[in-house]
Write a protein that holds these residues in place. Sequence first.
Motif, PDB file in Angstrom:
ATOM      1  N   HIS A  19       8.747  -9.250   1.690  1.00  0.00           N
ATOM      2  CA  HIS A  19       7.495  -9.306   2.451  1.00  0.00           C
ATOM      3  C   HIS A  19       7.308  -7.968   3.167  1.00  0.00           C
ATOM      4  O   HIS A  19       7.110  -7.930   4.374  1.00  0.00           O
ATOM      5  N   TYR A  20       7.427  -6.886   2.461  1.00  0.00           N
ATOM      6  CA  TYR A  20       7.400  -5.572   3.100  1.00  0.00           C
ATOM      7  C   TYR A  20       6.210  -5.418   4.032  1.00  0.00           C
ATOM      8  O   TYR A  20       5.104  -5.877   3.740  1.00  0.00           O
ATOM      9  N   GLN A  21       6.456  -4.706   5.139  1.00  0.00           N
ATOM     10  CA  GLN A  21       5.397  -4.390   6.088  1.00  0.00           C
ATOM     11  C   GLN A  21       5.386  -2.893   6.384  1.00  0.00           C
ATOM     12  O   GLN A  21       5.016  -2.465   7.475  1.00  0.00           O
ATOM     13  N   TRP A  22       5.810  -2.095   5.411  1.00  0.00           N
ATOM     14  CA  TRP A  22       5.835  -0.645   5.624  1.00  0.00           C
ATOM     15  C   TRP A  22       4.466  -0.115   6.013  1.00  0.00           C
ATOM     16  O   TRP A  22       4.334   0.767   6.856  1.00  0.00           O
ATOM     17  N   SER A  23       3.434  -0.655   5.400  1.00  0.00           N
ATOM     18  CA  SER A  23       2.093  -0.141   5.639  1.00  0.00           C
ATOM     19  C   SER A  23       1.615  -0.394   7.064  1.00  0.00           C
ATOM     20  O   SER A  23       0.717   0.284   7.554  1.00  0.00           O
ATOM     21  N   THR A  24       2.211  -1.367   7.763  1.00  0.00           N
ATOM     22  CA  THR A  24       1.783  -1.680   9.127  1.00  0.00           C
ATOM     23  C   THR A  24       2.634  -0.969  10.164  1.00  0.00           C
ATOM     24  O   THR A  24       2.432  -1.167  11.354  1.00  0.00           O
ATOM     25  N   ARG A  25       3.606  -0.144   9.732  1.00  0.00           N
ATOM     26  CA  ARG A  25       4.459   0.546  10.698  1.00  0.00           C
ATOM     27  C   ARG A  25       3.835   1.834  11.198  1.00  0.00           C
ATOM     28  O   ARG A  25       4.463   2.606  11.901  1.00  0.00           O
ATOM     29  N   VAL A  26       2.600   2.079  10.797  1.00  0.00           N
ATOM     30  CA  VAL A  26       1.834   3.204  11.307  1.00  0.00           C
ATOM     31  C   VAL A  26       0.953   2.705  12.445  1.00  0.00           C
ATOM     32  O   VAL A  26       0.308   1.669  12.324  1.00  0.00           O
ATOM     33  N   ALA A  27       0.929   3.426  13.559  1.00  0.00           N
ATOM     34  CA  ALA A  27       0.158   3.000  14.718  1.00  0.00           C
ATOM     35  C   ALA A  27      -1.300   2.764  14.336  1.00  0.00           C
ATOM     36  O   ALA A  27      -1.937   3.609  13.710  1.00  0.00           O
ATOM     37  N   GLY A  28      -1.807   1.600  14.706  1.00  0.00           N
ATOM     38  CA  GLY A  28      -3.205   1.296  14.453  1.00  0.00           C
ATOM     39  C   GLY A  28      -3.477   0.685  13.095  1.00  0.00           C
ATOM     40  O   GLY A  28      -4.613   0.293  12.818  1.00  0.00           O
ATOM     41  N   ALA A  29      -2.462   0.590  12.232  1.00  0.00           N
ATOM     42  CA  ALA A  29      -2.692   0.010  10.907  1.00  0.00           C
ATOM     43  C   ALA A  29      -2.899  -1.496  11.024  1.00  0.00           C
ATOM     44  O   ALA A  29      -2.272  -2.157  11.854  1.00  0.00           O
ATOM     45  N   PRO A  30      -3.773  -2.078  10.207  1.00  0.00           N
ATOM     46  CA  PRO A  30      -4.007  -3.521  10.282  1.00  0.00           C
ATOM     47  C   PRO A  30      -2.811  -4.301   9.764  1.00  0.00           C
ATOM     48  O   PRO A  30      -2.008  -3.790   8.982  1.00  0.00           O
ATOM     49  N   ALA A  31      -2.689  -5.533  10.229  1.00  0.00           N
ATOM     50  CA  ALA A  31      -1.608  -6.389   9.757  1.00  0.00           C
ATOM     51  C   ALA A  31      -1.782  -6.650   8.263  1.00  0.00           C
ATOM     52  O   ALA A  31      -2.894  -6.734   7.759  1.00  0.00           O
TER      53      ALA A  31
ATOM     54  N   ALA B  92       5.595  11.189   7.552  1.00  0.00           N
ATOM     55  CA  ALA B  92       4.460  12.087   7.327  1.00  0.00           C
ATOM     56  C   ALA B  92       3.466  11.517   6.331  1.00  0.00           C
ATOM     57  O   ALA B  92       2.303  11.904   6.307  1.00  0.00           O
ATOM     58  N   ASP B  93       3.907  10.574   5.486  1.00  0.00           N
ATOM     59  CA  ASP B  93       3.015  10.058   4.444  1.00  0.00           C
ATOM     60  C   ASP B  93       3.470   8.654   4.068  1.00  0.00           C
ATOM     61  O   ASP B  93       3.965   8.423   2.984  1.00  0.00           O
ATOM     62  N   VAL B  94       3.302   7.696   4.987  1.00  0.00           N
ATOM     63  CA  VAL B  94       3.812   6.348   4.753  1.00  0.00           C
ATOM     64  C   VAL B  94       3.007   5.605   3.697  1.00  0.00           C
ATOM     65  O   VAL B  94       3.397   4.557   3.221  1.00  0.00           O
ATOM     66  N   THR B  95       1.852   6.126   3.297  1.00  0.00           N
ATOM     67  CA  THR B  95       1.048   5.441   2.290  1.00  0.00           C
ATOM     68  C   THR B  95       1.469   5.778   0.872  1.00  0.00           C
ATOM     69  O   THR B  95       0.910   5.266  -0.081  1.00  0.00           O
TER      70      THR B  95
ATOM     71  N   MET C  80      13.851   7.657  -7.369  1.00  0.00           N
ATOM     72  CA  MET C  80      12.426   7.664  -7.088  1.00  0.00           C
ATOM     73  C   MET C  80      12.199   7.597  -5.576  1.00  0.00           C
ATOM     74  O   MET C  80      13.021   7.062  -4.835  1.00  0.00           O
ATOM     75  N   VAL C  81      11.089   8.157  -5.138  1.00  0.00           N
ATOM     76  CA  VAL C  81      10.663   8.013  -3.749  1.00  0.00           C
ATOM     77  C   VAL C  81      10.112   6.602  -3.583  1.00  0.00           C
ATOM     78  O   VAL C  81       9.193   6.205  -4.288  1.00  0.00           O
ATOM     79  N   PHE C  82      10.690   5.846  -2.643  1.00  0.00           N
ATOM     80  CA  PHE C  82      10.196   4.497  -2.383  1.00  0.00           C
ATOM     81  C   PHE C  82       9.161   4.522  -1.267  1.00  0.00           C
ATOM     82  O   PHE C  82       8.077   3.968  -1.394  1.00  0.00           O
ATOM     83  N   VAL C  83       9.511   5.130  -0.148  1.00  0.00           N
ATOM     84  CA  VAL C  83       8.567   5.366   0.947  1.00  0.00           C
ATOM     85  C   VAL C  83       8.673   6.841   1.300  1.00  0.00           C
ATOM     86  O   VAL C  83       9.768   7.370   1.460  1.00  0.00           O
TER      87      VAL C  83
ATOM     88  N   ASP D 129       0.819  -1.218   0.000  1.00  0.00           N
ATOM     89  CA  ASP D 129       0.000   0.000   0.000  1.00  0.00           C
ATOM     90  C   ASP D 129       0.852   1.266   0.000  1.00  0.00           C
ATOM     91  O   ASP D 129       0.406   2.319  -0.443  1.00  0.00           O
ATOM     92  N   PHE D 130       2.071   1.171   0.506  1.00  0.00           N
ATOM     93  CA  PHE D 130       2.951   2.341   0.534  1.00  0.00           C
ATOM     94  C   PHE D 130       3.498   2.686  -0.848  1.00  0.00           C
ATOM     95  O   PHE D 130       4.010   3.792  -1.070  1.00  0.00           O
ATOM     96  N   TYR D 131       3.398   1.765  -1.780  1.00  0.00           N
ATOM     97  CA  TYR D 131       4.117   1.853  -3.051  1.00  0.00           C
ATOM     98  C   TYR D 131       3.191   2.385  -4.133  1.00  0.00           C
ATOM     99  O   TYR D 131       2.176   1.772  -4.463  1.00  0.00           O
TER     100      TYR D 131
END
Length: 389
Positions: free
Chosen positions: A91-103, A347-350, A340-343, A34-36
């Motif tokens: 197996h990136y988990q960048w999207s879950t490194r935000v507090a409250g984000a689902p696994a 401020a905007d992990v998505t 390129m911006v990867f993440v 989702d971050f990508y």
Amino acid sequence: MLPLPAAIQPFVDQIRAAAADQTPLQIRGGGSKDFYGCLQPAGLLDTRSLSGVVDYAPSELVVTVATGTPLSTLEALLAEQGQCLPFEPPHYQWSTRVAGAPASTATVGGLVASGLAGPARASVGSVRDYVLGLKLINGRGEYLTFGGQVMKNVAGYDVSRLMAGAMGTLGLMTEVSLKVLPFAPAEATLVFPLGQAAALEQLHRWAGEPLPLNASCWVHDGSAGAAGQDLLFVRLRGAVAAVEAACQRMLREVPGERMDPVQAAADWDRCRDQTLPFFTDSAATGHALWRLSVAQTAPVLDLPWAQLIEWHGGVRWLWAPLQAGPQLQTVARAAGGNAMVFVAGAADVTGAKCQFRSDVPGQAALLKRLKAAFDPAGIFNAGRLYPDF
């Protein structure tokens, strides 16, 4: 068109209704990517019900799997037969490194759609090199098949591999056939205390010799004493005799040591999934994680930000402000590549606007023609790759 299985009918109905109403759809599996790219508001097209192994022939080194299948499930099945996906999909988990984000859980469809590969990419090839065939629902709701289950199966355009890296903008993949390989008989990781310039020079020298190089990673290790230490990690894979001979030769040429294999395997997994301290310790700085893809032979880049270097020099990772884009693009282009911006940072992990660029003359026009052919109503993952694509 193919006969329509009952499990596919709901997806076809949803896509045809969305095309008729010109309602955008977001194709999503486990959400690990989702971050990508740039996510736009859209109705969800959830692929996780498309799960399971369709066919697996270990002796033929081919597996066909539904695209909503968890990547970990596929890798466990292959490991039981002593086989693997050699390009090491992350197996990136960048999207879950935000507090409250689902696994989130990486899926097979996500690995193909993103086209992302791990540390071994420079030696074994990319995701698209292992895609043999797939089934797809296009923007008209047509159920199509491309390629097959053998390497030499394409007459005309190799459409199946076109989907690798397309980020779901061309259609919904329902199943994919992948080439797999046996695990290497032997593996070893060597670590050398080398500065960046010396490490790159040594990698270029070794790359020109008959050595079983599989992966490399150069980084400044901040945990090694007060000032830290510059370290080059090199992984060797291949026949037992070849790996042992290479270890002895390389350690004679450059002072270093052989890592414990268990620790080395864990560290390479962390490199693949970007959970090394270089990635995690800087994630909260507000800077963006930039990926600079350059020629492997490119020298040290004149930049003020710390770097982690993979793919024998071909990828340079760094944390820098979003505003540094023009400077990074200039430096990357001079080195034969792009930035390129990867993440996009804490401020905007998505994802950041315009993560991807299309500056190659004629490329944007070609992409739009492909989009029009596969998705004429423009409903799939609109804007995920480019603002108008």
